[in-house]
Design an enzyme around this catalytic site. Sequence first.
Site, mmCIF file in Angstrom:
data_model
loop_
_atom_site.group_PDB
_atom_site.id
_atom_site.type_symbol
_atom_site.label_atom_id
_atom_site.label_comp_id
_atom_site.label_asym_id
_atom_site.label_seq_id
_atom_site.Cartn_x
_atom_site.Cartn_y
_atom_site.Cartn_z
ATOM 1 N N HIS A 1 -14.359 3.154 4.255
ATOM 2 C CA HIS A 1 -13.488 3.456 5.389
ATOM 3 C C HIS A 1 -14.353 3.819 6.595
ATOM 4 O O HIS A 1 -15.407 4.438 6.443
ATOM 5 C CB HIS A 1 -12.554 4.612 5.025
ATOM 6 C CG HIS A 1 -11.285 4.649 5.829
ATOM 7 N ND1 HIS A 1 -10.912 3.639 6.707
ATOM 8 C CD2 HIS A 1 -10.280 5.568 5.895
ATOM 9 C CE1 HIS A 1 -9.751 3.949 7.256
ATOM 10 N NE2 HIS A 1 -9.343 5.109 6.789
ATOM 11 N N ARG B 1 -13.203 4.799 -3.185
ATOM 12 C CA ARG B 1 -13.233 4.804 -1.712
ATOM 13 C C ARG B 1 -14.253 5.810 -1.241
ATOM 14 O O ARG B 1 -14.168 6.991 -1.593
ATOM 15 C CB ARG B 1 -11.840 5.158 -1.207
ATOM 16 C CG ARG B 1 -11.755 5.641 0.237
ATOM 17 C CD ARG B 1 -10.317 5.734 0.648
ATOM 18 N NE ARG B 1 -10.104 6.483 1.860
ATOM 19 C CZ ARG B 1 -8.904 6.672 2.428
ATOM 20 N NH1 ARG B 1 -7.818 6.156 1.858
ATOM 21 N NH2 ARG B 1 -8.781 7.372 3.530
ATOM 22 N N TRP C 1 0.862 -1.177 0.000
ATOM 23 C CA TRP C 1 0.000 0.000 0.000
ATOM 24 C C TRP C 1 0.901 1.231 0.000
ATOM 25 O O TRP C 1 1.613 1.484 0.990
ATOM 26 C CB TRP C 1 -0.894 -0.042 1.239
ATOM 27 C CG TRP C 1 -1.707 1.162 1.619
ATOM 28 C CD1 TRP C 1 -1.693 1.775 2.841
ATOM 29 C CD2 TRP C 1 -2.700 1.862 0.843
ATOM 30 N NE1 TRP C 1 -2.602 2.801 2.865
ATOM 31 C CE2 TRP C 1 -3.236 2.884 1.642
ATOM 32 C CE3 TRP C 1 -3.170 1.717 -0.460
ATOM 33 C CZ2 TRP C 1 -4.225 3.767 1.202
ATOM 34 C CZ3 TRP C 1 -4.162 2.583 -0.909
ATOM 35 C CH2 TRP C 1 -4.674 3.592 -0.079
ATOM 36 N N ASP D 1 -2.267 5.092 -3.292
ATOM 37 C CA ASP D 1 -3.248 5.952 -2.623
ATOM 38 C C ASP D 1 -3.171 7.326 -3.287
ATOM 39 O O ASP D 1 -2.242 8.089 -3.024
ATOM 40 C CB ASP D 1 -2.837 6.036 -1.143
ATOM 41 C CG ASP D 1 -3.686 6.977 -0.329
ATOM 42 O OD1 ASP D 1 -4.725 7.443 -0.822
ATOM 43 O OD2 ASP D 1 -3.300 7.234 0.837
ATOM 44 N N SER E 1 0.892 4.280 0.791
ATOM 45 C CA SER E 1 0.025 5.090 1.648
ATOM 46 C C SER E 1 0.421 6.566 1.630
ATOM 47 O O SER E 1 1.598 6.904 1.794
ATOM 48 C CB SER E 1 0.160 4.536 3.074
ATOM 49 O OG SER E 1 -0.223 5.487 4.036
ATOM 50 N N GLY E 2 -0.563 7.421 1.476
ATOM 51 C CA GLY E 2 -0.300 8.858 1.582
ATOM 52 C C GLY E 2 0.008 9.253 3.014
ATOM 53 O O GLY E 2 0.841 10.137 3.270
ATOM 54 N N PHE E 3 -0.645 8.583 3.949
ATOM 55 C CA PHE E 3 -0.404 8.865 5.365
ATOM 56 C C PHE E 3 1.046 8.549 5.735
ATOM 57 O O PHE E 3 1.735 9.333 6.389
ATOM 58 C CB PHE E 3 -1.370 8.039 6.232
ATOM 59 C CG PHE E 3 -1.155 8.224 7.698
ATOM 60 C CD1 PHE E 3 -1.761 9.272 8.367
ATOM 61 C CD2 PHE E 3 -0.338 7.366 8.413
ATOM 62 C CE1 PHE E 3 -1.553 9.459 9.733
ATOM 63 C CE2 PHE E 3 -0.124 7.540 9.769
ATOM 64 C CZ PHE E 3 -0.734 8.595 10.425
ATOM 65 N N ASP F 1 -1.108 14.502 6.848
ATOM 66 C CA ASP F 1 -1.660 13.858 5.646
ATOM 67 C C ASP F 1 -2.890 14.667 5.213
ATOM 68 O O ASP F 1 -4.023 14.288 5.469
ATOM 69 C CB ASP F 1 -2.037 12.412 6.000
ATOM 70 C CG ASP F 1 -2.726 11.678 4.864
ATOM 71 O OD1 ASP F 1 -2.477 12.020 3.695
ATOM 72 O OD2 ASP F 1 -3.524 10.763 5.162
HETATM 73 C C1 SPV Z 1 -3.466 6.061 4.093
HETATM 74 O O1 SPV Z 1 -2.821 5.128 4.609
HETATM 75 O O2 SPV Z 1 -2.929 7.045 3.586
HETATM 76 C C2 SPV Z 1 -4.925 5.987 4.070
HETATM 77 C C3 SPV Z 1 -5.630 5.252 5.126
HETATM 78 O O3 SPV Z 1 -5.512 6.624 3.202
HETATM 79 S S1 SPV Z 1 -6.030 6.373 6.373
HETATM 80 O O4 SPV Z 1 -4.824 7.019 6.825
HETATM 81 O O5 SPV Z 1 -6.707 5.627 7.407
HETATM 82 O O6 SPV Z 1 -6.950 7.372 5.792
HETATM 83 MG MG MG Z 2 -4.368 8.112 2.407
#
Ligand code: SPV
Ligand code: MG
Length: 291
Positions: A187, A156, A41, A82, A43-45, A55
């Site tokens: 989510h 999403r 993944w 993401d 992930s943007g976070f 984020d």
């Molecule tokens: C990410 O991991 O960037 C997500 C999941 O989009 S969350 O941080 O829970 O939104």
């Molecule tokens: Mg994200």
Amino acid sequence: MSHPGTRLRSIVAHEGLAHAMSAHNVLSARLAEEAGFHAIWASGFELSAAYGIPDASLLSLTQHLDHTRALAQSVALPVIADIDTGYGNAVNVMHVVAAYEQAGAAAIVMEDKRFPKDTSLLAGGRQEMVSSEEFAGKIAAALSVRRDEGFIVIARTEALIAGLGIDEAMARAHAYADAGADFILVHSKQKTPDEVLAFAARWERPQKIVLVPTAYPDLTEARMKATGKIGIVIYGNHAIRAATTAMQQIFRRIRSEGGIATADKEIVTVEEIFRLQKVDAMKAAEKKFLR
Ligand code: SPV
Ligand code: MG
């Protein structure tokens, strides 16, 4: 070599549930690969956290795209990118999604929030949504630029995150499925899986559901599989959290002991890092080509 999206689809078909681990750099993706995860993944976070920023649509497209490309080039696993809100409207989405497929992503996940977004799990976070119609147009735009039919577009919905309830989440998911989305990510930030399981129980479309169980960690993969509706589970931030835990512990110990004598025995050796860097392959290339 088949498209990475085709490979991810076949993992879902054969295993019932594909599990993806987040990565904030190539090293974390390589560790996830060695641990046996099916996918990565992007992930943007995680990438935001690695840069030490919230984020909240602060990272640029180029930063996240380069990160995704590096992951796709460095691990054999399919990479799920993401792309947050898609960096703008449906026209921006066409440009962005084409770039992610070109960068080697197996899949993109795009969420129905307004740009600039706020992160989903933040208590009191600013959760502004675009209309279901606008987002269905963005999904159709994403699908219109797909070059390989294996490439996966995941819609999403943040309806539960925004507190709009299951009926709204269901209506949006239907609209996005009608627009052609391959999977639906729903989510939730509830502390129990009741909400997402209720959603799954009501979901009757052929598209499989994607979950990110950060807020409700008690939901096991076995229970997800048993629903027959959930196709992918994304562990959204466990690489950066694991790394943070380890660094906090070791850094504190080095400070409190005034040296690395004990800490040195508790961390991997430098040779282990050489292995993860694939230094052996470089040395073999040196033997062959350095003249
Ligand atoms: C990410 O991991 O960037 C997500 C999941 O989009 S969350 O941080 O829970 O939104
Ligand atoms: Mg994200």
